[in-house]
Design an enzyme around this catalytic site. Structure first.
Site, PDB file in Angstrom:
ATOM      1  N   HIS A  44       0.892  -1.176   0.064  1.00 37.05           N
ATOM      2  CA  HIS A  44      -0.037  -0.056  -0.195  1.00 37.05           C
ATOM      3  C   HIS A  44       1.022   1.298   0.047  1.00 37.05           C
ATOM      4  O   HIS A  44       0.331   2.377  -0.260  1.00 37.05           O
ATOM      5  CB  HIS A  44      -0.941   0.074   1.236  1.00 37.05           C
ATOM      6  CG  HIS A  44      -1.969  -1.032   1.201  1.00 37.05           C
ATOM      7  ND1 HIS A  44      -2.863  -1.317   0.113  1.00 37.05           N
ATOM      8  CD2 HIS A  44      -2.723  -1.857   2.189  1.00 37.05           C
ATOM      9  CE1 HIS A  44      -3.704  -2.111   0.292  1.00 37.05           C
ATOM     10  NE2 HIS A  44      -3.504  -2.626   1.415  1.00 37.05           N
ATOM     11  N   HIS A  80      -6.422  -7.117  -0.498  1.00 36.16           N
ATOM     12  CA  HIS A  80      -6.451  -5.635  -0.710  1.00 36.16           C
ATOM     13  C   HIS A  80      -5.683  -5.483  -2.093  1.00 36.16           C
ATOM     14  O   HIS A  80      -4.430  -5.969  -2.342  1.00 36.16           O
ATOM     15  CB  HIS A  80      -6.009  -4.988   0.232  1.00 36.16           C
ATOM     16  CG  HIS A  80      -6.937  -5.273   1.558  1.00 36.16           C
ATOM     17  ND1 HIS A  80      -6.274  -5.833   2.759  1.00 36.16           N
ATOM     18  CD2 HIS A  80      -8.066  -4.866   2.241  1.00 36.16           C
ATOM     19  CE1 HIS A  80      -7.251  -5.941   3.813  1.00 36.16           C
ATOM     20  NE2 HIS A  80      -8.274  -5.342   3.261  1.00 36.16           N
ATOM     21  N   ASP A 122      -4.220 -12.692   3.652  1.00 39.72           N
ATOM     22  CA  ASP A 122      -5.703 -12.296   4.173  1.00 39.72           C
ATOM     23  C   ASP A 122      -6.907 -12.643   3.267  1.00 39.72           C
ATOM     24  O   ASP A 122      -7.969 -12.297   3.619  1.00 39.72           O
ATOM     25  CB  ASP A 122      -5.604 -10.870   4.322  1.00 39.72           C
ATOM     26  CG  ASP A 122      -5.053  -9.776   3.209  1.00 39.72           C
ATOM     27  OD1 ASP A 122      -4.614 -10.572   2.253  1.00 39.72           O
ATOM     28  OD2 ASP A 122      -4.773  -8.706   3.713  1.00 39.72           O
TER      29      ASP A 122
END
Length: 550
Positions: A275, A313, A402
């Site tokens: 990120h 993500h 995740d």
């Protein structure tokens, strides 16, 4: 890794639901009953429900003039223990976690995923994986062995949230401890894998990825006991060093693999990185480890680098860094849900620009619960065809776990076998020169078992069985079809695949339309209902009357 926004809301909800220190506790029995009621309600709600209904858990901010410590103790006894595996809080009557089922005395931190989830292990000897003397191992030894290299340093465990909160931060040092315990228990590391000397990345190397403002914002945290970049991204006085170590290990692993001093590698590092963009620190990430590794690989001789990101993500930071670079192909599979899932980027239409169109490939799932079949189908029809046409010299996996089954943030359903199969499929690219870098993943049992399965593939001793039925779900098929519709404009090899998937999608839609519906059996009422008080029902059931709908 639901979204990090959902994680923030979930942490906020727990804070609101259990901050009893400032609330009135004059009647302890009422407080206990209310807390149990909230616990039951939380168990029934999903993370998205918690995010959308925070007001259900708000407590009154009463004055604490009549605060009684003895009564507070009774209230605190409601929350007895926090699950080591998923960090969820549990009431004192529970023996196993109400969310993941892990026993409250589980030895997962010392035995990894080999620990029993249901009861304390009495017959297994604990192995505490102290990786002593990593920096003293001769790098020439690893070159001679040409084996799988592991990057790890215990100083990365010092990166932790200082501020004490009722609910622990999901990105915690125990993540590395659980994976290291699993590898030690399996005899993989220490044992069959070699290590590389740890070093901190230099500012000059970081400047190739991040802005000077970004680097300085991370470095200044070393002078602070506790700080926050965003509401969910913390730092302490050791965080900057941990981030430099993580990036340095990834860079050196990439160089070692490209130069042939190691066959492949696994970077057991934190804080994560995908990120972190050119200027932004966010999403638990400080420096972008995958980006640093990609540039280090190119400096060592790899002309083209593939970064495959299977974290749940979207790796918005990695995409930002390389979206104008046609020597790095970035492919991401992630939950997107029309931008509602954190960080909101990564739509299929984001393909790169300024001469690098098609070198960003986003496969955005439209819902949670995505499992092995959808991922394998996407690999077969999008990832591998594009990657093969690109023909990378080096492959990096941004391996967030995740999306694994049981993760409290991801809400997906990939199994360790699924991760092993995806690794096996990618291993055929770039002559097996592959580096796997740990990103997210917050269920200790899930990440330790998944990471172990992936490293076994790197070692070459894991027999990967193909899934018997890899046909995707309806939403998965639709996502792959939409991605192919966009990407086949840039990759010629996708055109026949696109036509085949389009045929599958049409067949699916036609099958749904032509699916016969069961005719409802007509109820024939007794003739004697025709007269008397049931005459109305008789005429209704025989269709003589019609009820007008508004």
């Amino acid at each position: 890794m639901n979204s990090v926004k959902s994680r923030e809301a979930e942490i906020s909800v727990h804070n609101q639901a259990y901050e009893v220190g400032e609330s009135s506790v004059s009647d302890a029995s009422d407080e206990v009953a209310e807390a149990k009621k909230r616990a039951r309600l939380q168990k029934e709600l999903t993370f998205q429900d918690l995010y959308e209904n925070q007001e259900l858990f708000d407590e009154d901010d009463d004055e604490d003039g009549d605060w009684d410590p003895s009564q507070l103790q009774k209230c605190l006894e409601v929350i007895k223990w926090l699950c080591k595996n998923c960090t969820v809080d549990n009431i004192n009557d529970d023996v196993c976690c109400r969310i993941c089922g892990e026993h409250k005395d589980s030895k997962i931190l010392s035995l990894g995923h080999f620990a029993s989830p249901f009861a304390p292990d009495e017959d297994l000897n604990e192995i505490r994986p102290t990786i002593k003397g990593l920096r003293d191992i001769d790098p020439l030894e690893s070159a001679a062995n040409s084996s799988t290299a592991i990057g790890f340093d215990e100083r990365m465990l010092l990166h932790a949230e200082v501020e004490m909160k009722p609910h622990p931060h999901p990105e915690r040092p125990d993540r590395l401890r659980a994976i290291a315990a699993s590898l030690a228990r399996a005899g993989i590391f220490p044992g069959r894998c070699c290590s590389i000397p740890a070093r901190e990345i230099t500012q000059e190397e970081l400047m190739m990825v991040h802005s000077s403002e970004h680097i300085e914002s991370v470095e200044v945290t070393s002078k602070l006991m506790s700080s926050y970049f965003t509401s969910d991204t913390y730092a302490n006085e050791h965080s900057a060093c941990a981030a430099r170590l993580a990036a340095g290990l990834c860079a050196d692993l990439a160089s070692a693999i490209v130069s042939g001093r190691a066959k492949n590698g696994f970077a057991l590092v934190r804080p994560p990185g995908h990120h972190a963009g050119v200027k932004d620190v966010m999403g638990f990430c400080l420096h972008n480890n995958a980006a640093v590794a990609a540039l280090a690989a190119q400096a060592a001789g790899a002309k083209k680098v593939l970064i495959l990101d299977w974290d749940v993500h979207h790796g918005n930071g990695t995409q930002e860094i390389f979206e104008q670079n046609n020597s790095v192909l970035y492919i991401s599979l992630h939950r997107h849900e029309g931008g509602a899932f954190y960080p909101g980027t990564g739509g299929a239409h984001e393909v790169g620009y300024m001469g690098a169109e098609g070198f960003c490939v986003n496969i955005p799932w439209s819902r949670g619960g995505v499992g092995d079949n959808d991922y394998i189908f996407a690999f077969q029809h999008v990832v591998l065809p594009i990657a093969s046409e690109f023909a990378p010299d080096f492959t990096i996996i941004s391996a967030g776990f995740d999306a694994a089954r049981g993760d409290p943030l991801g809400g997906c359903d990939i199994t360790p076998s699924g991760y092993a199969q995806m690794t096996h499929m990618l291993n055929a690219l770039s002559g097996g020169k592959m580096l796997v870098i740990l990103e997210g993943g917050y269920n200790l049992r899930s990440i330790s078992s998944s990471a172990t399965a992936v490293i076994k593939v790197l070692l070459g001793d894991s027999h990967v069985c193909e899934l018997e039925n890899s046909f995707p779900s309806k939403s998965g098929l639709q996502t792959v079809f939409e991605v192919l519709d966009i990407q086949n404009n840039f990759w010629p090899s996708l055109k026949p695949i696109f036509m085949n998937v389009m045929s599958l999608w049409k067949m699916y839609c036609l099958a749904k339309k032509s699916k016969p519906t069961k005719k409802r059996r007509r109820v024939i009422p007794p003739m004697w209902w025709r007269w008397g008080r049931r005459s109305f029902l008789f005429h209704m059931l025989n269709g003589h009357l019609r009820v007008k709908s508004k």
